[in-house]
Design an enzyme around this catalytic site. Structure first.
Site, PDB file in Angstrom:
ATOM      1  N   HIS A   1      20.440  39.754  51.081  1.00  0.00           N
ATOM      2  CA  HIS A   1      20.029  41.153  51.081  1.00  0.00           C
ATOM      3  C   HIS A   1      21.241  42.066  50.970  1.00  0.00           C
ATOM      4  CE1 HIS A   1      20.846  40.006  55.268  1.00  0.00           C
ATOM      5  NE2 HIS A   1      21.230  41.259  55.461  1.00  0.00           N
TER       6      HIS A   1
ATOM      7  N   ARG B   1      29.192  36.724  52.884  1.00  0.00           N
ATOM      8  CA  ARG B   1      29.062  37.712  51.819  1.00  0.00           C
ATOM      9  C   ARG B   1      28.951  37.076  50.435  1.00  0.00           C
ATOM     10  NH1 ARG B   1      32.143  40.134  55.681  1.00  0.00           N
ATOM     11  NH2 ARG B   1      31.209  42.050  56.469  1.00  0.00           N
TER      12      ARG B   1
ATOM     13  N   GLU C   1      17.772  40.816  61.435  1.00  0.00           N
ATOM     14  CA  GLU C   1      17.816  42.284  61.455  1.00  0.00           C
ATOM     15  C   GLU C   1      16.471  42.839  60.995  1.00  0.00           C
ATOM     16  OE1 GLU C   1      22.373  42.574  59.628  1.00  0.00           O
ATOM     17  OE2 GLU C   1      20.668  42.516  58.271  1.00  0.00           O
TER      18      GLU C   1
ATOM     19  N   HIS D   1      22.710  35.810  56.522  1.00  0.00           N
ATOM     20  CA  HIS D   1      23.074  35.464  57.890  1.00  0.00           C
ATOM     21  C   HIS D   1      22.616  34.040  58.203  1.00  0.00           C
ATOM     22  CE1 HIS D   1      24.103  39.606  58.163  1.00  0.00           C
ATOM     23  NE2 HIS D   1      22.869  39.996  57.930  1.00  0.00           N
TER      24      HIS D   1
ATOM     25  N   GLN E   1      24.678  40.001  51.377  1.00  0.00           N
ATOM     26  CA  GLN E   1      24.974  39.113  52.492  1.00  0.00           C
ATOM     27  C   GLN E   1      23.810  38.233  52.892  1.00  0.00           C
ATOM     28  OE1 GLN E   1      24.722  41.913  56.263  1.00  0.00           O
ATOM     29  NE2 GLN E   1      26.116  42.777  54.762  1.00  0.00           N
TER      30      GLN E   1
HETATM   31 ZN   LIG Z   1      22.487  41.850  57.058  1.00  0.00          ZN
END
Ligand SMILES: [Zn+2]
Length: 402
Positions: A263, A282, A135, A100, A98
């Site tokens: 990642h 994704r 994240e 972001h 994925q």
């Molecule tokens: Zn992620």
């Protein structure tokens, strides 16, 4: 008025989760379910539960009524809600690859999909909200993940050393990271199956005989196929396993996923702290929607040298802060032995979770004794101290105040 409360998180049973780590941590009976995540936060889908003197309350409801007092006036004004979600993850089967979007891209994408009238829960909807989703994770055990494209020389080497991918070498040499990735992601099912099938036929027996090591992409590619329900169509995410860095983080080491860095979490347990968002684009290893055009717009097509964050030990010698370049959250680890006294003044709201040992937290007239797996919520301006009768490891999430 008390500023310290116990906080009860919410379990998430996803198919990729493990069976024992989270039940052991929380001291609950493990049944046949998969325990993937334990959420501490105010996400409306699964808010944690706060034990207040007036009874139990969902954290989001409590915060809505007490936002400035809980977060501090500045943070409350800036975000309008608790800006982060804190999680324990137990990854047994690998997660999807994925990327972001950045904050700006998320705002744009969200409003475009709204204008098009795409329902928020539609399977092909890319943007669930208008927020970014940086994240950070700190490993609670040996943790494996994919993180960013390999350095150019390493990727060249990788393609040369993988007999089935030798034909991709000229694509990479001529068209770079974007050209290579676009080439494989835009292949038809027949084309990708034709390239990937001989690879899988070669490595799957080695995997099943236990002859592959986790540092090799062959191990993860074979594992992906081994755990797939349907192998008539080979997942194009397998290419990414060969194109990206395979990173091993040992216990206490952290890694940050900024916008644009592709990642995938492969295996292990971690504490994850992220901005409040569900925006995930994704790129495979998933039966879910893959929008290649949208994915290509947001991925960083450049080499990534993985940066393991060891954290900065504070003057007290007890707290280690894992700094991230985002305003939404700050993660730290507090390790205590019997004679230690940890003292802190919370500028904004804090969530603490005890990962090992037992602790005593004192704030004003409130004292909480918390065991492994238990959590606490502290309001802005609380002044507190923590001790342990033996030894303890605590993870703390808060909002950085500049
Ligand atoms: Zn992620």
């Amino acid at each position: 008025m008390s500023k310290l409360f116990t906080l009860q998180g919410k379990l998430q049973n996803y198919a990729w989760g493990g069976s024992t780590y989270i039940p052991n941590l929380l001291g609950i009976e493990s049944n046949s379910e998969k325990y993937a995540e334990y959420w501490l936060g105010a996400h409306v889908k699964a808010p944690s539960v706060l034990s207040t003197p007036d009874g139990k309350q969902p954290l989001d409801v409590y915060l809505n009524a007490n936002l400035s007092k809980s977060l501090g006036v500045d943070i409350a004004e800036k975000f309008g809600r608790l800006p982060f979600l804190f999680k324990v993850l137990d990854v047994n089967d690998m997660l999807s690859i994925q990327v972001h979007p950045s904050k700006l891209e998320a705002e744009k994408g969200f409003s475009i999909e709204n204008e098009k009238g795409i329902a928020l829960n539609a399977p092909h909807r890319n943007y669930k909200d208008d927020n970014h989703k940086p994240e950070i994770m700190v490993a609670l055990s040996e943790f494996w993940l994919l993180h960013g494209f390999l350095a150019e020389n390493l990727l060249t080497q990788r393609l040369k050393n993988t007999p089935e991918f030798v034909g991709l070498l000229s694509v990479f040499e001529e068209e770079g990271f974007l050209g290579l990735y676009k080439c494989v992601m835009e292949q038809s099912v027949a084309e990708s199956n034709q390239l990937l099938r001989p690879l899988i036929d070669r490595i799957l027996p080695l995997y099943q005989e236990g002859k592959l090591h986790k540092t090799s992409p062959d191990y993860w590619a074979a594992k992906a196929v081994d755990m797939a329900v349907d192998t008539t169509v080979l997942d194009k995410g397998i290419y990414s396993i060969y194109f990206f860095n395979i990173v091993k983080a040992t216990k206490g080491e952290a890694i940050f996923q900024d916008a644009g860095i592709p990642h995938a979490y492969l295996e292990g347990q971690n504490m994850e702290l992220m901005a409040n968002s569900d925006n995930v684009l994704r790129g495979g290893l998933t039966p879910k929607h893959v929008d290649v055009t949208e994915l290509l717009k947001h991925m960083n097509f450049e080499e990534t040298i993985p940066s393991i964050i060891l954290g900065a030990l504070q003057k007290d010698g007890l707290e280690r802060i894992y700094k991230c370049p985002v305003p939404d959250f700050e993660l730290s680890q507090i390790t205590l032995s019997m004679a230690d006294l940890y003292k802190s003044k919370a500028k904004s709201a804090q969530i603490l979770i005890i990962i090992e040992g037992e602790v005593v937290i004192v704030e004003g007239n409130t004292t909480l004794v918390l065991d492994k797996g238990e959590a606490a919520f502290l309001m802005a301006e609380s002044e507190y101290q923590i001790t342990t009768p033996s030894s303890a490891t605590i993870y703390k999430a808060t909002v950085p105040c500049s």
